[in-house]
Design a protein around this motif. Structure first.
Motif, short mmCIF file in Angstrom:
data_model
loop_
_atom_site.label_atom_id
_atom_site.label_comp_id
_atom_site.label_asym_id
_atom_site.label_seq_id
_atom_site.Cartn_x
_atom_site.Cartn_y
_atom_site.Cartn_z
N GLN A 3 -29.35 17.40 -4.24
CA GLN A 3 -29.88 16.33 -5.08
C GLN A 3 -31.21 15.78 -4.58
OE1 GLN A 3 -26.94 13.48 -6.74
NE2 GLN A 3 -25.56 14.40 -5.26
N VAL A 4 -31.48 16.00 -3.30
CA VAL A 4 -32.74 15.55 -2.71
C VAL A 4 -33.38 16.75 -2.04
CG1 VAL A 4 -33.84 14.00 -1.06
CG2 VAL A 4 -31.86 13.22 -2.37
N TYR A 25 -36.07 14.47 -6.31
CA TYR A 25 -34.64 14.22 -6.48
C TYR A 25 -34.23 14.52 -7.91
CZ TYR A 25 -36.23 9.67 -8.31
OH TYR A 25 -36.86 8.67 -9.02
#
Lengths: 112, 112
Positions: A3-4, A25
Motif C-alpha cells: 500500500q505504500v 500510496y
C-alpha cells in the motif's frame, strides 16, 4: 499488496544540492504520513509528518509535500549534507487506526 | 532513559531454540508496537498494544510468535522454535497521545 511504495531503492546527491525522496500510496483512506530516517544499527528516527489537510509542511531543511489526488508525497532536503546519508522510510495511516504502513525505504547517499 | 530501549541488542541462536526480546517504552506511552525488518525489506507490523491488551495480533507470522505487555510498560516478544527465516531486526516503538511513534534501536536476531 504494497500500500505504500518507495520505488527508488537508492539515491545519490552532491552535498549542497537538493535531495528529493518519493513515496506513493494506494489507500485513499490514508490521511496521516510520516517520514523516518534510519542510520545503520539504529532504530528509525522521526523526521517530519504531514496530515491530509495540508499539502506542505516545512521544518528547517526538510519539507514534505503531499499531493492527495496523485496519492504521492515527497520529502525535500535542501541543502543536503553528508550527515543526511541514511535510509528514509515513509509511513502512512488512516484516522482512527493505529497501524502505520511503511514503505521499503530509500537509501540516500550525500556525496561530499 | 528518555527513549525506547530494547534488549538484547544482538542475539544469535540455534534453530529450534526459543528467544525472548524485550522492549521498554517511553514512560507514560500507552501504545506499543512491534515490527520486524528483514534484509532489504520495509518494516513489517507484528503486533500492537494499547495498555496491556493487544487488539491486533494479525501481523504475527505464525503461532510460534507471541507477545505480552505487563503493567502497561515493558513488553516481551517471544519466538518459539526459531527458524532461519526469523532472522531479522525486531523493532519496538511506542507512542503517547500524538500520532508519532518513537522507535528503539532494535534487536538483531540471527538464527543459525
Amino acid at each position: 499488496d504494497q500500500q505504500v511504495k518507495q520505488n527508488s531503492p537508492s539515491l545519490s546527491v552532491q552535498e549542497g544540492r537538493i535531495s528529493i525522496l518519493n513515496c506513493d500510496y494506494t489507500n485513499s483512506m490514508f490521511d496521516y504520513f510520516l517520514w523516518y530516517k534510519k542510520y545503520p544499527a539504529e532504530g528509525p528516527t522521526f523526521l517530519i509528518s504531514i496530515s491530509s489537510i495540508k499539502d506542505k509542511n516545512e521544518d528547517g531543511r526538510f519539507t514534505v509535500f503531499l499531493n492527495k489526488s496523485a496519492k504521492h508525497l515527497s520529502l525535500h532536503i535542501v541543502p543536503s549534507q553528508p550527515g543526511d546519508s541514511a535510509v528514509y522510510f515513509c509511513a502512512a495511516k488512516a484516522t482512527g487506526t493505529y497501524k502505520y504502513i511503511f514503505g521499503t525505504g530509500t537509501r540516500l547517499k550525500v556525496l561530499a | 532513559g528518555a527513549g525506547v530501549s530494547q534488549s538484547p541488542s544482538n542475539k544469535v541462536t540455534e534453530k529450534g531454540k526459543d528467544v525472548e526480546l524485550r522492549c521498554d517504552p517511553i514512560s507514560g506511552h500507552t501504545a506499543l508496537y512491534w515490527y520486524r525488518q528483514s534484509l532489504g525489506q520495509g518494516l513489517e507490523f507484528l503486533i500492537y498494544f494499547q495498555g496491556n491488551s493487544a487488539p491486533d495480533k494479525s501481523g504475527l507470522p505464525s503461532d510460534r510468535f507471541s507477545a505480552e505487555r505487563t503493567g502497561g510498560s515493558v513488553s516481551t516478544l517471544t519466538i518459539q522454535r526459531t527458524q532461519q527465516e526469523d532472522s531479522a531486526v525486531y523493532l519496538c516503538a511506542s507512542s503517547g497521545a500524538g500520532e508519532t511513534q518513537y522507535f528503539g534501536p532494535g534487536t538483531r536476531l540471527l538464527v543459525l
